[in-house]
Design a protein around this motif. Structure first.
Motif, PDB file in Angstrom:
ATOM      1  N   ARG A 184     -22.258   8.043 -26.549  1.00 41.88           N
ATOM      2  CA  ARG A 184     -22.857   7.434 -25.358  1.00 41.88           C
ATOM      3  C   ARG A 184     -24.340   7.116 -25.539  1.00 41.88           C
ATOM      4  O   ARG A 184     -24.859   6.191 -24.914  1.00 41.88           O
ATOM      5  CB  ARG A 184     -22.671   8.359 -24.150  1.00 41.88           C
ATOM      6  N   VAL A 185     -25.001   7.920 -26.330  1.00 39.09           N
ATOM      7  CA  VAL A 185     -26.417   7.678 -26.624  1.00 39.09           C
ATOM      8  C   VAL A 185     -26.612   7.732 -28.143  1.00 39.09           C
ATOM      9  O   VAL A 185     -25.959   8.532 -28.810  1.00 39.09           O
ATOM     10  CB  VAL A 185     -27.342   8.724 -25.939  1.00 39.09           C
ATOM     11  N   PRO A 186     -27.450   6.847 -28.681  1.00 39.42           N
ATOM     12  CA  PRO A 186     -28.276   5.854 -28.014  1.00 39.42           C
ATOM     13  C   PRO A 186     -27.444   4.747 -27.355  1.00 39.42           C
ATOM     14  O   PRO A 186     -26.366   4.402 -27.847  1.00 39.42           O
ATOM     15  CB  PRO A 186     -29.139   5.269 -29.148  1.00 39.42           C
ATOM     16  N   ARG A 187     -27.977   4.197 -26.277  1.00 39.83           N
ATOM     17  CA  ARG A 187     -27.303   3.119 -25.590  1.00 39.83           C
ATOM     18  C   ARG A 187     -27.360   1.838 -26.426  1.00 39.83           C
ATOM     19  O   ARG A 187     -28.167   1.698 -27.329  1.00 39.83           O
ATOM     20  CB  ARG A 187     -27.942   2.878 -24.224  1.00 39.83           C
ATOM     21  N   ALA A 188     -26.486   0.904 -26.044  1.00 42.99           N
ATOM     22  CA  ALA A 188     -26.412  -0.369 -26.779  1.00 42.99           C
ATOM     23  C   ALA A 188     -27.751  -1.089 -26.782  1.00 42.99           C
ATOM     24  O   ALA A 188     -28.119  -1.743 -27.768  1.00 42.99           O
ATOM     25  CB  ALA A 188     -25.331  -1.263 -26.161  1.00 42.99           C
TER      26      ALA A 188
END
Length: 656
Positions: free
Chosen positions: A632-636
């Motif tokens: 989920r992290v890092p985000r896109a």
């Protein structure tokens, strides 16, 4: 008590004021107590609108525990505890810093990125021990002149601010090694920058620069220069004098030609041979007819010999090998005059330009390993391109007519193989070919003898064979072989006779087979630098591969690995690991940090549920690909900013 006396000299109230009274709940006493022992304090992400006085006075005031204990153990001797050397107050809501900053003269690291600062206090000049200052992602419009007093500063990060100019006297930061001024509003770079003689990395990307000063060539230690996303129309030729330059980023500018790097002073004999080649260069090629004349074949041969000659001359002159990234510009033409002086280049990125053709002089780039020609207007490729030792060639988005799409889809080596075959087909006459065939033993008729003799490649690819026939190895005889291509077959094990070539081979391609294990035959190739094992059934690698002490690139994509093979962490020469489209669920950042030569790591389309923050410490990575994983992290949005942004994001989340 000498420490107390020293502090008392700075502040007459020192020793009479108890610490921590104004901190409230924003800074727990336990955190301050730990900071006095370690010399490090991390207050990142606490929604602070100002820095509490107890932080500024941590070296000055007597701590509260001094009033609570009358007998002290070794760990409670507050008068012996260390001064603060590292202060992190990033990711808060600070709008200003007070001159109380001077009460922390021992600081070597000050990190205040991601706040709302519009200025820095003049007291910053008193932090004479400061080595790293991170003020990125703030709202600075100007730097105080006092910053030039930080003579021990090595790293200065000012990206994502609102700077329009550089302070006078900036060149006095003579120990500065890493300077990031990206994402500001700079319109010029002062010529005085040339005095930053220790600078190794300079990031000027995403500004409004229309030119660079010629004096920049005096930065003799500069390795990385990033000028992406500016308004540059030309590059000063003096950049060629930067002998240490390894990375030059010029993407998203307004360049119409490659940088005009002048040649180094070569031997007189070189110049004479160059003149001969210039005369021959007027011979007109006819790629649309798929046929070279005899004189064109002579020209190609002489050109190939010349590029080897000039390559050795360049190495004698100790030129560094470099990467040149000029994608997303307005380059319409590659001229031989420009290519001739880029002989030591490793990576050439020309994607998203307006190129209509590639000259035959591309063969001069004998050190080239990666060539990106994506999204141009190229309709044909010169056959001489096949004689380069490319590991990566990108051609997507071009209206190519002289090479079938199915060949392009098979990858770099198949394209090069096709281009080389056209040189062979269009070169000797039919009678000469017949003579060569007549001199070839019947058992060798299925083997590409021309590739063995001329290109030093043992090629038995795309045969769908379950075994490599003995006649293939027999055909080598006394010839030198540097590359093996057994791709696109049905091999279930490594051919045992590869051992016979262990003293010669540097490149091995075993992709698109059915290998489920790697046997010792591969592990004895002591000169191996490039290994392609993609599209097999592998889930592990043998420990014996640790003996491949020259291996630089390994491609393990499209296999069945569930973790990064342990043995790879111990091959310290590795520069590129491609392991996309597997089932990798974890990597060891501590071991990876030891791989100081690793610059490219492709982990796309795996099963990574989380990315360890410590991976951000792998600062040598230039390319880190993580798309297609379930974390989920890092985000896109962070991933889209590129490798440097991802690494910085991860470093900021390392627990202290």
């Amino acid at each position: 008590m000498s420490r107390l006396k020293r502090m008392a000299g700075q502040d007459p109230r020192a020793g009479f004021k108890a610490g921590g009274r104004d901190c409230g709940t924003s800074v727990p006493q336990g955190l301050l107590k730990a900071a006095r022992k370690s010399g490090q304090l991390n207050l990142s992400g606490r929604n602070l609108t100002e820095v509490p006085q107890c932080v500024w006075r941590i070296n000055v005031d007597i701590p509260e525990e001094a009033n609570q204990n009358l007998s002290f153990g070794a760990t409670e001797r507050w008068w012996e505890q260390t001064d603060l050397t590292k202060l992190i107050i990033s990711n808060n809501k600070l709008q200003s810093l007070t001159d109380d900053l001077r009460l922390l003269p021992a600081l070597t690291v000050l990190d205040i990125h991601d706040n709302q600062l519009t200025s820095l206090p003049s007291a910053i000049r008193e932090l004479e021990n400061l080595q790293k200052l991170n003020v990125s992602h703030n709202k600075l419009k100007i730097l105080p002149e006092e910053i030039t007093n930080l003579r021990n500063l090595k790293c200065l990060y000012l990206q994502h601010n609102e700077l329009t100019c550089i302070s006078e006297g900036f060149e006095q930061l003579s120990n500065l090694e890493d300077l990031d001024l990206s994402n500001n509003h700079l319109t010029t770079v002062p010529a005085s920058f040339s005095s930053l003689s220790s600078l190794v990395r300079l990031n000027l990307s995403s500004n409004e620069l229309k030119s660079l000063p010629a004096e920049i060539n005096r930065m003799k230690r500069l390795k990385h220069l990033d000028c992406n996303s500016n308004l540059l129309e030309t590059i000063p030729p003096e950049l060629a004098g930067m002998e240490s330059l390894e990375l030059l980023y010029l993407r998203r500018n307004k360049l119409r030609f490659l940088p005009e790097f002048p040649s180094c002073s070569l031997l007189k004999a070189e110049e004479e041979e160059e003149k001969e080649l210039v005369l021959l260069s007027h011979v007109q090629f006819k790629p649309k007819t798929h046929c070279y004349s005899r004189i064109n074949c002579v020209y190609s041969s002489m050109l190939f010999s010349y590029c080897k000659f000039i390559s050795s001359a360049y190495k004698m002159n100790h030129l560094s090998e470099m990467e040149l990234h000029v994608g997303e510009n307005q380059i319409e033409m590659l001229e031989a005059e420009h290519l001739k002086h880029l002989n030591s280049i490793l990576v050439l990125d020309l994607r998203d330009n307006k190129l209509k053709s590639v000259p035959d002089e591309i063969i001069l780039l004998q050190s080239l390993e990666r060539l990106d020609l994506s999204n141009n207007d190229i309709s044909s490729l010169p056959y001489s391109l096949g004689n380069l030792h490319l590991k990566f060639l990108a051609l997507e988005g071009n209206p190519l007519r002289t090479i079938r799409r199915e060949i392009i889809n098979k990858g770099t080596q198949e394209v090069l193989k096709y281009l080389r075959s056209k040189i062979k087909d269009d070169g000797p006459s039919q009678s000469e070919s017949a003579t060569e065939t007549a001199m070839t033993l019947p058992s060798e008729s299925r083997v590409n003898v021309h590739a063995i003799i001329t290109l030093k490649i043992l090629d038995y690819s795309d045969k769908q064979a379950t075994l490599i026939p003995d006649e293939v190895f027999d055909a080598v005889k006394s010839n030198i072989i540097t590359s093996i291509n057994f791709s696109k077959n049905q091999l279930c094990e490594i051919p045992k006779r590869m051992v016979e070539l262990k003293e010669m081979v540097s490149d091995v391609n075993l992709s698109f087979n059915k290998l489920s294990f790697i046997s010792v035959e591969l592990c004895v190739l002591q000169k191996l630098t490039f290994l392609d094992l993609r599209n097999n059934f592998l889930n592990s690698l043998p420990e014996e591969m640790e003996s491949l002490v020259r291996l630089q690139t390994i491609n393990l994509s499209f296999n069945r690995f569930k973790m990064l093979p342990e043995v790879l962490y111990r091959i310290f020469t590795l520069e590129t690991i491609l392991i996309s489209n597997n089932q990798v669920g974890s990597v060891d950042p501590q071991k990876m940090k030891m791989m100081e030569n690793l610059t490219t790591l492709d982990l796309q389309n795996n099963d990574l549920l989380q990315i360890p923050p410590e991976l951000g410490n792998c600062v040598n990575l230039r390319t880190l690909l993580l798309d297609g994983n379930p974390f989920r992290v890092p985000r896109a949005a962070i991933l889209m900013k590129g490798t440097a942004a991802v690494l910085e994001y991860l470093r900021d989340r390392i627990p202290t």
